[in-house]
Design a protein around this motif. Structure first.
Motif, mmCIF file in Angstrom:
data_model
loop_
_atom_site.group_PDB
_atom_site.id
_atom_site.type_symbol
_atom_site.label_atom_id
_atom_site.label_comp_id
_atom_site.label_asym_id
_atom_site.label_seq_id
_atom_site.Cartn_x
_atom_site.Cartn_y
_atom_site.Cartn_z
ATOM 1 N N LEU A 174 0.827 -1.279 0.263
ATOM 2 C CA LEU A 174 -0.063 0.110 -0.004
ATOM 3 C C LEU A 174 0.892 1.249 -0.039
ATOM 4 C CD1 LEU A 174 -2.672 -1.251 2.630
ATOM 5 C CD2 LEU A 174 -2.540 -1.412 0.194
ATOM 6 N N VAL A 175 0.583 2.064 -0.869
ATOM 7 C CA VAL A 175 1.137 3.326 -1.056
ATOM 8 C C VAL A 175 0.393 4.529 -0.643
ATOM 9 C CG1 VAL A 175 2.423 4.767 -2.437
ATOM 10 C CG2 VAL A 175 2.745 2.573 -2.696
ATOM 11 N N ASP A 176 0.542 5.253 0.038
ATOM 12 C CA ASP A 176 -0.153 6.316 0.508
ATOM 13 C C ASP A 176 0.720 7.835 0.483
ATOM 14 O OD1 ASP A 176 -2.954 5.762 2.002
ATOM 15 O OD2 ASP A 176 -1.594 4.289 2.810
ATOM 16 N N VAL A 177 0.244 8.765 -0.581
ATOM 17 C CA VAL A 177 1.182 9.887 -0.604
ATOM 18 C C VAL A 177 0.209 10.864 -0.210
ATOM 19 C CG1 VAL A 177 2.134 11.450 -2.276
ATOM 20 C CG2 VAL A 177 2.097 8.697 -2.541
ATOM 21 N N MET A 178 0.773 11.715 0.921
ATOM 22 C CA MET A 178 0.158 12.995 1.452
ATOM 23 C C MET A 178 0.281 14.164 0.559
ATOM 24 S SD MET A 178 -1.122 11.866 4.233
ATOM 25 C CE MET A 178 -1.462 10.316 3.448
ATOM 26 N N PRO A 179 -0.686 14.922 0.341
ATOM 27 C CA PRO A 179 -0.919 16.063 -0.470
ATOM 28 C C PRO A 179 0.160 17.043 0.143
ATOM 29 C CG PRO A 179 -3.030 15.958 0.554
ATOM 30 C CD PRO A 179 -2.182 14.774 0.791
ATOM 31 N N VAL A 180 0.721 17.777 -0.680
ATOM 32 C CA VAL A 180 1.533 18.966 -0.366
ATOM 33 C C VAL A 180 0.592 20.246 -0.811
ATOM 34 C CG1 VAL A 180 3.694 20.153 -0.222
ATOM 35 C CG2 VAL A 180 3.651 17.766 -0.214
ATOM 36 N N GLY A 228 -6.389 15.809 -2.452
ATOM 37 C CA GLY A 228 -6.440 14.720 -1.573
ATOM 38 C C GLY A 228 -5.025 13.899 -1.833
ATOM 39 N N PRO A 229 -4.992 12.882 -0.859
ATOM 40 C CA PRO A 229 -3.887 11.721 -0.992
ATOM 41 C C PRO A 229 -3.988 10.897 -2.133
ATOM 42 C CG PRO A 229 -5.378 11.075 0.925
ATOM 43 C CD PRO A 229 -6.073 12.536 0.265
ATOM 44 N N ALA A 230 -2.934 10.352 -2.702
ATOM 45 C CA ALA A 230 -2.937 9.249 -3.432
ATOM 46 C C ALA A 230 -2.912 8.118 -2.691
ATOM 47 C CB ALA A 230 -1.810 9.419 -4.310
ATOM 48 N N ARG A 231 -3.940 7.316 -3.125
ATOM 49 C CA ARG A 231 -3.729 5.977 -2.216
ATOM 50 C C ARG A 231 -4.011 4.534 -3.066
ATOM 51 N NH1 ARG A 231 -7.968 5.279 2.278
ATOM 52 N NH2 ARG A 231 -6.175 4.595 3.362
ATOM 53 N N LEU A 232 -2.847 4.005 -3.325
ATOM 54 C CA LEU A 232 -2.675 3.024 -4.506
ATOM 55 C C LEU A 232 -2.201 1.599 -3.577
ATOM 56 C CD1 LEU A 232 -0.268 5.162 -6.676
ATOM 57 C CD2 LEU A 232 -2.642 4.810 -6.900
ATOM 58 N N ALA A 233 -3.005 0.766 -4.219
ATOM 59 C CA ALA A 233 -2.391 -0.800 -3.811
ATOM 60 C C ALA A 233 -1.899 -1.363 -4.890
ATOM 61 C CB ALA A 233 -3.834 -1.482 -3.446
ATOM 62 N N LEU A 234 -0.542 -1.543 -4.689
ATOM 63 C CA LEU A 234 0.327 -2.208 -5.643
ATOM 64 C C LEU A 234 0.012 -3.747 -5.678
ATOM 65 C CD1 LEU A 234 3.461 -0.282 -5.262
ATOM 66 C CD2 LEU A 234 1.493 0.336 -6.545
ATOM 67 N N ALA A 284 8.599 3.107 -6.471
ATOM 68 C CA ALA A 284 7.608 4.226 -5.988
ATOM 69 C C ALA A 284 8.230 5.159 -5.878
ATOM 70 C CB ALA A 284 6.611 3.841 -4.958
ATOM 71 N N LEU A 285 8.164 6.139 -6.666
ATOM 72 C CA LEU A 285 9.078 7.505 -6.656
ATOM 73 C C LEU A 285 8.014 8.798 -6.521
ATOM 74 C CD1 LEU A 285 11.562 9.358 -7.038
ATOM 75 C CD2 LEU A 285 11.272 9.186 -9.442
ATOM 76 N N ILE A 286 7.985 9.603 -5.253
ATOM 77 C CA ILE A 286 7.263 10.986 -5.371
ATOM 78 C C ILE A 286 8.377 11.890 -5.447
ATOM 79 C CG2 ILE A 286 6.170 12.136 -3.395
ATOM 80 C CD1 ILE A 286 5.858 9.805 -1.813
ATOM 81 N N ARG A 287 7.831 12.855 -6.257
ATOM 82 C CA ARG A 287 8.576 14.097 -6.476
ATOM 83 C C ARG A 287 7.601 15.245 -6.260
ATOM 84 N NH1 ARG A 287 10.167 11.373 -12.462
ATOM 85 N NH2 ARG A 287 7.886 10.686 -12.123
ATOM 86 N N ILE A 288 8.365 16.395 -5.508
ATOM 87 C CA ILE A 288 7.491 17.326 -4.980
ATOM 88 C C ILE A 288 8.226 18.541 -5.478
ATOM 89 C CG2 ILE A 288 6.660 18.768 -3.065
ATOM 90 C CD1 ILE A 288 6.721 16.078 -1.407
ATOM 91 N N LEU A 289 7.797 19.448 -6.133
ATOM 92 C CA LEU A 289 8.211 20.819 -6.615
ATOM 93 C C LEU A 289 8.286 21.822 -5.645
ATOM 94 C CD1 LEU A 289 9.269 22.410 -9.055
ATOM 95 C CD2 LEU A 289 6.870 23.204 -9.605
ATOM 96 N N ARG A 349 7.076 13.416 4.741
ATOM 97 C CA ARG A 349 7.433 12.102 5.621
ATOM 98 C C ARG A 349 6.110 11.521 6.296
ATOM 99 N NH1 ARG A 349 12.785 11.325 6.827
ATOM 100 N NH2 ARG A 349 13.941 13.016 5.952
ATOM 101 N N LYS A 350 4.768 11.873 6.010
ATOM 102 C CA LYS A 350 3.725 11.516 6.309
ATOM 103 C C LYS A 350 3.388 10.217 5.390
ATOM 104 C CE LYS A 350 2.326 15.384 8.935
ATOM 105 N NZ LYS A 350 1.348 16.443 9.119
ATOM 106 N N SER A 351 3.899 10.556 4.013
ATOM 107 C CA SER A 351 3.600 9.248 3.116
ATOM 108 C C SER A 351 4.088 8.002 3.670
ATOM 109 C CB SER A 351 4.166 9.567 1.603
ATOM 110 O OG SER A 351 3.552 10.986 1.444
ATOM 111 N N THR A 352 3.440 6.944 3.208
ATOM 112 C CA THR A 352 3.815 5.683 3.674
ATOM 113 C C THR A 352 3.688 4.545 2.509
ATOM 114 O OG1 THR A 352 1.752 4.947 4.280
ATOM 115 C CG2 THR A 352 3.246 5.795 5.935
ATOM 116 N N CYS A 353 4.838 3.684 2.451
ATOM 117 C CA CYS A 353 4.869 2.425 1.681
ATOM 118 C C CYS A 353 4.951 1.149 2.514
ATOM 119 C CB CYS A 353 5.958 2.628 0.578
ATOM 120 S SG CYS A 353 6.256 1.347 -0.628
#
Length: 177
Positions: free
Chosen positions: A83-89, A117-123, A146-151, A166-170
């Motif tokens: 499970l990949v949870d990406v917190m929005p910035v 909202g957050p991205a919630r992906l189940a790989l 899984a690669l997160i990029r933030i501008l 850092r609140k994002s999880t894998c």
């Protein structure tokens, strides 16, 4: 006289063509294997590693952009979905990309897709089920990235962005015993 050379020329051409095809097929796996080895050293599998901003001396990603913050997760689906949870910035462009073992992009989601909202992906692999609230991403291989990029508009924003990312999880989906 020319007939004597036809078979060796054809055989040589066939060997060259076969070697070319083998190289084309093997190269993506070899590149991803090397990337997973390099990036995997930054942390354990199925957990995000949060790197500092890229500099000339610190380049966690090949050819990084100096205005992007990177987070990476080397995942392994051999024991079940991840499970990949990406917190929005807020107020920033961000994206999460999922790459399989062949370097193919399996999924990309960004702030525009999630509308804040957050991205919630189940790989997962075929035949597995995504938990409620997670978007399934089917993969044909056990391993990937899984690669997160933030501008960032300014490097001084990094501490604030870093605290949010850092609140994002894998993480491995817990299995029922």
């Amino acid at each position: 006289m020319m007939r004597r050379w036809i078979f060796p020329i054809l055989a040589g051409g066939l060997v060259a063509l076969s070697a070319y095809q083998a190289t084309l097929l093997a190269t993506p796996y070899a590149l991803m294997y090397a990337a997973l080895q390099k990036i995997g050293g930054a942390g354990p599998e199925n957990r995000f590693a949060f790197s500092q901003m890229a500099t000339a001396d610190n380049q966690p990603i090949v050819r990084p952009s100096p205005d992007l913050s990177y987070s990476t997760c080397v995942f392994d689906l051999s024991k079940g979905p991840v499970l990949v949870d990406v917190m929005p910035v807020p107020g920033r462009y961000w994206s999460v990309s999922i790459f399989d073992a062949r370097t193919d992009v399996a999924a990309v989601r960004s702030d525009r897709d999630t509308q804040g909202g957050p991205a919630r992906l189940a790989l997962m692999k075929m035949g597995q089920k995504a938990p409620a609230g997670y978007e399934p991403v089917l993969l044909g291989y056990d391993r990937g990235l899984a690669l997160i990029r933030i501008l960032l508009a300014n490097p001084s924003e990094f501490p604030v962005v870093d605290a949010i990312r850092r609140k994002s999880t894998c993480k491995q989906l817990p299995t029922a015993n």
